[in-house]
Design a protein around this motif. Structure first.
Motif, PDB file in Angstrom:
ATOM      1  N   ALA A 118     -17.816   5.404   1.642  1.00  0.00           N
ATOM      2  CA  ALA A 118     -17.450   6.396   0.621  1.00  0.00           C
ATOM      3  C   ALA A 118     -16.067   6.978   0.907  1.00  0.00           C
ATOM      4  CB  ALA A 118     -18.502   7.506   0.579  1.00  0.00           C
ATOM      5  N   LEU A 119     -15.763   7.223   2.181  1.00  0.00           N
ATOM      6  CA  LEU A 119     -14.440   7.735   2.550  1.00  0.00           C
ATOM      7  C   LEU A 119     -13.355   6.727   2.167  1.00  0.00           C
ATOM      8  CD1 LEU A 119     -12.411   9.585   3.999  1.00  0.00           C
ATOM      9  CD2 LEU A 119     -13.061   8.448   6.157  1.00  0.00           C
TER      10      LEU A 119
ATOM     11  N   ARG B 295      -5.213   0.505   7.211  1.00  0.00           N
ATOM     12  CA  ARG B 295      -3.975   1.236   6.911  1.00  0.00           C
ATOM     13  C   ARG B 295      -4.293   2.593   6.245  1.00  0.00           C
ATOM     14  NH1 ARG B 295       1.320  -0.543   5.813  1.00  0.00           N
ATOM     15  NH2 ARG B 295       0.868  -2.177   7.335  1.00  0.00           N
ATOM     16  N   LEU B 296      -5.228   2.603   5.311  1.00  0.00           N
ATOM     17  CA  LEU B 296      -5.586   3.851   4.621  1.00  0.00           C
ATOM     18  C   LEU B 296      -6.205   4.869   5.575  1.00  0.00           C
ATOM     19  CD1 LEU B 296      -7.064   2.412   1.305  1.00  0.00           C
ATOM     20  CD2 LEU B 296      -4.882   3.595   1.592  1.00  0.00           C
TER      21      LEU B 296
ATOM     22  N   ALA C 237      -9.061   4.990  -4.125  1.00  0.00           N
ATOM     23  CA  ALA C 237      -8.918   5.486  -5.498  1.00  0.00           C
ATOM     24  C   ALA C 237      -7.620   6.252  -5.692  1.00  0.00           C
ATOM     25  CB  ALA C 237     -10.117   6.360  -5.861  1.00  0.00           C
ATOM     26  N   SER C 238      -7.125   6.896  -4.635  1.00  0.00           N
ATOM     27  CA  SER C 238      -5.901   7.688  -4.770  1.00  0.00           C
ATOM     28  C   SER C 238      -4.663   6.957  -4.258  1.00  0.00           C
ATOM     29  CB  SER C 238      -6.067   9.010  -3.999  1.00  0.00           C
ATOM     30  OG  SER C 238      -6.312   8.754  -2.623  1.00  0.00           O
ATOM     31  N   ALA C 239      -4.838   5.697  -3.827  1.00  0.00           N
ATOM     32  CA  ALA C 239      -3.714   4.934  -3.283  1.00  0.00           C
ATOM     33  C   ALA C 239      -3.165   3.963  -4.323  1.00  0.00           C
ATOM     34  CB  ALA C 239      -4.166   4.169  -2.037  1.00  0.00           C
TER      35      ALA C 239
ATOM     36  N   ILE D 160       0.860  -1.178   0.000  1.00  0.00           N
ATOM     37  CA  ILE D 160       0.000   0.000   0.000  1.00  0.00           C
ATOM     38  C   ILE D 160       0.894   1.225   0.000  1.00  0.00           C
ATOM     39  CG2 ILE D 160      -1.912   1.169   1.141  1.00  0.00           C
ATOM     40  CD1 ILE D 160      -2.354  -1.460   2.723  1.00  0.00           C
ATOM     41  N   ASN D 161       0.840   1.975  -1.100  1.00  0.00           N
ATOM     42  CA  ASN D 161       1.693   3.162  -1.232  1.00  0.00           C
ATOM     43  C   ASN D 161       3.151   2.853  -0.905  1.00  0.00           C
ATOM     44  OD1 ASN D 161      -0.518   4.790  -1.927  1.00  0.00           O
ATOM     45  ND2 ASN D 161      -1.004   5.168   0.222  1.00  0.00           N
TER      46      ASN D 161
END
Length: 481
Positions: A272-273, A206-207, A279-281, A25-26
């Protein structure tokens, strides 16, 4: 006799898993040990089940190898069960046949208890004799069992890897994988699905943690802000109550409905969060899904309908169980819709069932006499008789035979044939050895399926694109193992 058992397995120890990545993740790695932690007891249990399944299968393969090299070894047999033994067993277990928890069929048809007891005692005697024969079979042989580590068993083993030695002769892992393909796949799939669920939860956590750190707040405060203003007003509540009433689900407690709506709204905002963060990870899941098995399709001179050449479906089925009867009709729909399909019918009677056994004999004998489809239609048109009763009495068999256009004497003679009973038993044993547990079960172009299947679902699998190398050839009259 001497046997060296080398059980070389580690059941999911964290140390063995610590260096393996499950996801990124990232750029940050989630280790498999971290993913397994929430499900440690279950993963350990599934690892042990993999090892146990491999051990049981190797035992079968070793015995088969020894039988092949010991031509004089006779198949196990047992003495006939006497009427006295049946009476003694029934009197010692009277509550099982007459008590409040006794099967309805037994109470309704007491005469059905005698053949059921006889079958049970015969099976127990055969099991005891088989165990004795197995011990005799292994005397004087050097057997070394090399069971791989549980972690190695999570994916198919290299075909040439040695998993056992019998008098120095290796048994390759390819034979183990073939003999236990479906059972091993189910366990591997269960492990994979458990880890995928854990990975999704770990990614979400994690996000959320990273986003909270970026904002300089706690994860709890982040979620509180994301789900605030989830209160449900009277107008929204009334709209919900009206829609539920219109759907035939009247709401008896409006305040509980308000709490439910508030929970649903908060959950939607949290979801939704998480979706925005995903979507941005940069997310990479590294878990490898186990390969589905391909089973051999064996027609074994069994009754068949449809095209002589074309797409193949082998069904293990009977004429008594409700899903089986429904699937017979779905098969008819499939054959009517696609003239390029061939369906082979194998008998599968996984538990003691004289009603299903009689129907299987009728079907097989009619097939031998050229009237399989007519007999099949007859059996599916009639309701199965109650447990303890027969489809046809001796005096009605000639009428049945003439109605099917076959010789009555030939039908009666066939029905009493030991060969027919042995063929039914072989079909059932084959299905069980493949790993099927219930009827109906299918092998569709090599793909195993269990349980009720519609004509559409069977057609979808039949026409699924399968590479030439992955397909298994049809083998006529062969034993799969």
């Amino acid at each position: 006799m001497w046997i060296i058992l080398l059980m070389l397995f580690l059941v999911g120890s964290p140390a063995a898993l610590g260096d393996e990545a499950a996801a990124r993740i990232n750029g940050q790695t989630l280790l498999l040990s971290e993913i397994d932690a929430p499900s440690r007891p279950k993963i350990v249990r599934l690892h042990q089940a993999l090892v146990d399944q491999a051990a049981r299968t190797l035992d079968r393969l070793i015995d088969r190898h020894l039988r092949t090299s010991s031509a004089a070894m006779k198949s196990p047999s047992s003495k006939p069960v006497t009427d006295e033994a049946i009476r003694d067993f029934r009197s010692s277990r009277a509550e099982d046949f007459e008590g409040p928890f006794a099967p309805t069929e037994t109470r309704r048809h007491p005469s059905a208890a005698r053949p059921a007891i006889r079958h049970y005692l015969e099976q127990k005697a055969l099991e005891a004799r088989s165990a004795e024969t197995r011990r005799d079979l292994r005397k004087g042989h050097a057997i070394k069992i090399l069971i791989p580590e549980a972690r190695d068993l999570e994916q198919p083993l290299p075909a040439k890897r040695t998993v056992a030695l019998v008098d120095g002769v290796p048994i390759p892992a390819g034979k183990l994988e073939q003999a236990a393909a479906l059972r091993l796949y189910r366990l591997r799939k269960e492990i994979h699905l458990e880890r995928r669920r854990n990975v999704e939860t770990a990614i979400e956590n994690r996000l959320l943690s990273e986003e909270a750190r970026r904002r300089g707040i706690t994860t709890e405060n982040l979620l509180t802000k994301a789900t605030q203003d989830a209160a449900v007003g009277d107008e929204e509540l009334n709209t919900f109550i009206q829609s539920e009433s219109a759907a035939g689900r009247p709401v008896s407690d409006p305040e509980r409905a308000r709490q439910y709506l508030a929970f649903r709204k908060a959950h939607a905002r949290r979801t939704a969060l998480v979706e925005r963060l995903r979507a941005s990870a940069r997310i990479e899941i590294l878990l490898e899904e186990p390969s589905p098995p391909r089973l051999p399709m064996i027609e074994a001179n069994a009754p068949a309908l449809g095209a002589r050449e074309g797409l193949r479906l082998v069904v293990y089925i009977n004429y008594r169980c409700t899903p089986c009867r429904a699937n017979h009709r779905e098969i008819d729909r499939l054959l009517a819709a696609d003239r390029k399909v061939r369906v082979t019918f194998r008998d599968f009677i996984p538990v003691y069932d004289p009603v299903a056994s009689e129907a299987a004999r009728l079907s097989r004998c009619a097939s031998r006499l050229g009237a399989f489809q007519r007999m099949r239609k007859e059996l599916l048109t009639r309701d199965p008789p109650p447990f303890g009763e027969a489809w046809y009495k001796d005096e009605t068999l000639p009428v049945l035979a003439r109605g099917l256009g076959i010789d009555p004497a030939a039908l009666v003679q066939c029905l009493s044939s030991e060969e027919i009973g042995e063929a039914i038993a072989r079909d059932t044993a084959e299905a069980l050895e493949f790993g099927f547990e219930e009827a109906p079960s299918f092998i569709v172009q090599g793909i195993p399926l269990s349980g009720m299947q519609s004509a559409e679902s069977l057609a979808e699998v039949l026409h699924r694109r399968i590479s030439r190398d992955a397909r298994h050839p049809v083998r006529q009259g062969a034993n799969p193992h």
